[in-house]
Design a protein around this motif. Sequence first.
Motif, PDB file in Angstrom:
ATOM      1  N   PHE A  91      -4.392  -2.519   6.702  1.00  9.94           N
ATOM      2  CA  PHE A  91      -3.039  -2.415   6.177  1.00  9.94           C
ATOM      3  C   PHE A  91      -2.484  -0.992   6.196  1.00  9.94           C
ATOM      4  CE2 PHE A  91      -4.916  -6.055   3.672  1.00  9.94           C
ATOM      5  CZ  PHE A  91      -4.360  -7.030   4.479  1.00  9.94           C
ATOM      6  N   ILE A  92      -3.219  -0.053   6.751  1.00  9.80           N
ATOM      7  CA  ILE A  92      -2.758   1.335   6.849  1.00  9.80           C
ATOM      8  C   ILE A  92      -2.907   1.783   8.290  1.00  9.80           C
ATOM      9  CG2 ILE A  92      -3.045   3.708   6.044  1.00  9.80           C
ATOM     10  CD1 ILE A  92      -4.316   2.655   3.522  1.00  9.80           C
ATOM     11  N   VAL A 141       0.833  -1.205   0.000  1.00  5.03           N
ATOM     12  CA  VAL A 141       0.000   0.000   0.000  1.00  5.03           C
ATOM     13  C   VAL A 141       0.867   1.254   0.000  1.00  5.03           C
ATOM     14  CG1 VAL A 141      -1.662   1.345   1.348  1.00  5.03           C
ATOM     15  CG2 VAL A 141      -1.979  -1.114   1.090  1.00  5.03           C
ATOM     16  N   TYR A 142       1.897   1.286   0.867  1.00  4.26           N
ATOM     17  CA  TYR A 142       2.754   2.475   0.934  1.00  4.26           C
ATOM     18  C   TYR A 142       3.592   2.635  -0.332  1.00  4.26           C
ATOM     19  CZ  TYR A 142       1.390   2.348   5.824  1.00  4.26           C
ATOM     20  OH  TYR A 142       0.658   2.328   6.975  1.00  4.26           O
ATOM     21  N   LEU A 147       2.572   4.765   8.407  1.00  2.00           N
ATOM     22  CA  LEU A 147       2.518   6.105   7.831  1.00  2.00           C
ATOM     23  C   LEU A 147       3.635   6.988   8.368  1.00  2.00           C
ATOM     24  CD1 LEU A 147      -1.335   6.740   7.906  1.00  2.00           C
ATOM     25  CD2 LEU A 147       0.087   6.492   5.858  1.00  2.00           C
ATOM     26  N   LEU A 148       3.968   6.811   9.642  1.00  2.00           N
ATOM     27  CA  LEU A 148       5.013   7.636  10.235  1.00  2.00           C
ATOM     28  C   LEU A 148       6.409   7.170   9.832  1.00  2.00           C
ATOM     29  CD1 LEU A 148       5.937   9.876  12.143  1.00  2.00           C
ATOM     30  CD2 LEU A 148       5.787   8.234  14.031  1.00  2.00           C
ATOM     31  N   PHE A 149       6.708   5.901  10.049  1.00  2.00           N
ATOM     32  CA  PHE A 149       8.101   5.463   9.914  1.00  2.00           C
ATOM     33  C   PHE A 149       8.506   5.167   8.471  1.00  2.00           C
ATOM     34  CE2 PHE A 149       7.194   4.832  14.406  1.00  2.00           C
ATOM     35  CZ  PHE A 149       8.297   5.477  14.961  1.00  2.00           C
ATOM     36  N   PHE A 150       7.577   4.697   7.632  1.00  2.00           N
ATOM     37  CA  PHE A 150       7.914   4.559   6.219  1.00  2.00           C
ATOM     38  C   PHE A 150       8.212   5.936   5.636  1.00  2.00           C
ATOM     39  CE2 PHE A 150       6.992   4.344   1.690  1.00  2.00           C
ATOM     40  CZ  PHE A 150       7.595   3.154   1.301  1.00  2.00           C
TER      41      PHE A 150
END
Length: 393
Positions: A229-230, A193-194, A235-238
Motif C-alpha cells: 500500500f506504499i 496510509v498517506y 508518495l510522489l503525487f499525494f
Amino acid sequence: MRHPVHLVDMQVVADLPTPADEAVKPKRLDAFLSQKLRFWSLVAMLMLVYVHAYNLHPRYLHAASAVEEPLTIGSYLQYFLANGLFRFRIPILFAISGYLFAFHDSGTPHKVRVQRRVRTLLMPYLIWSFIGLAGTWAMEQFPATRQLVQAAALSSFGPENPFVSGYTPGQLLLRWLLVPVPFQLWFLMSLLVYNLAYPWLRTAVDRAPAVYFVVAGLLWLLGIDIQPFIGGTGLLFFALGVWLRRRDIDVLRPPRWFPVVPMAVLWLVVLLVKSYLAFHFQSPPFLPMLLLHKAAEALGIGVMWFGSDAVVRVAMSQRWFALVAGFSFMIYVLHVPLVNYATEWALRTWPGQNLLVFLLLPLLIAGLAVLLGAVMRKLVPGVYGLLTGGRGM
C-alpha cells in the motif's frame, strides 16, 4: 446560471469533508476548480474501468507489457488507450486526494481526521472486499459462471488454486484483508496510509521539499513499492497535491515551462512509440519502456489537467453529467471483478469482437453502477452511506 459548487458536494474517492472540518475554518474552493476536481474524479474512474477492461493477451498490464495478439487497428488502439493514454489516472487521483486533504488542514486534530477515515476509507474497503469474495464464491457454484471465474484468472495463488471456494481459512483472510478480489481497492488502503502519515508528509514537503521529491520521484520512476500500500506513485503525487495546496500555487494556470500544445504533441509521440514497441518486440526493452511509461504519466497529467478547461465547462454544465459525477465512487468499487467476468462472457458470446467489447462494456458497467447507486441512495440510504463511506449523502 450554475451555482458555485461547494467542496462539501465533491464526490472524490479520496476525501469527503465533514462539518467538523468546516467548523474550524470555513473554506470554499474556487468554483471552477471545484467543478474541475469533480470532473476528473469521474473521468479518472471511467479510465480505470477501461484499463481493467483490457482484453488482449496477456491481460495484466505493466510498463513493459508486450502484446501477444496480431497487430491490428483494434489491438493497437486498445493498447494505446489502456496502457498509454489512460495511465495517468492513478497519479491524478493521488494528487487530487493530497490537495483536498491539505485543503482541510485547518486546525482539526489529526486524530479526529484519521478516525473519520476509518469510516470513509477502511469500512468501504472491508465491505467491498467481502462482497467481491462472496460474489465470486457464488459464481463458482454454477458450471457456466465457474468457467468465467477460472478464465478471468484473478486468484492470487496461481492457476493451481483458482477458486475462492478452494481457499483455506488463512487464504480467505489474506484475500479479504490484504489482497482483495476487487484489486482496485488497494487505492483506498494506500490513501488511508498517506492520510495517517500526513503530518510527516506535510513536514517533509514544507521543510525539505527538494530532498523529499527527489527520493519519491526516484521511487516512482523506478516503479518501486515499499509495501503493497506504499509506493512511489502515491508518495510522489499525494505529496505533490499537499505541496501545491500548502504553497497556495495556482493550479488552474499552466506554468510557463509547460506550454500545453507542444507538450500534448510530445505526449502523443511518446504514447505512439511505446505502443509500437509493445507490438514490435516479443519482450520489449524494459528500461526504455519504463521511461516512456513514466513520461506518459507525467505528461498526461499536465496536458489533460491544463488543457481540459473548455471540456470541463461544457460537461459540468450538463445536468446529467453532474448527476453521474456524484456516483464516481460506485463506479470505482463496483467495476472489479464484474468487468473481468463480463469480459470473458462477452468474448465467448461474440468471439473476435475484442475492440467492440473493450469500447462498450466499460460504459455499460459504469451505467449499471450509477443506476444501482441512485436506486440504493433513494430506497436504502443507510446502506448506501455505509457502502460509500458517506459519499453522496
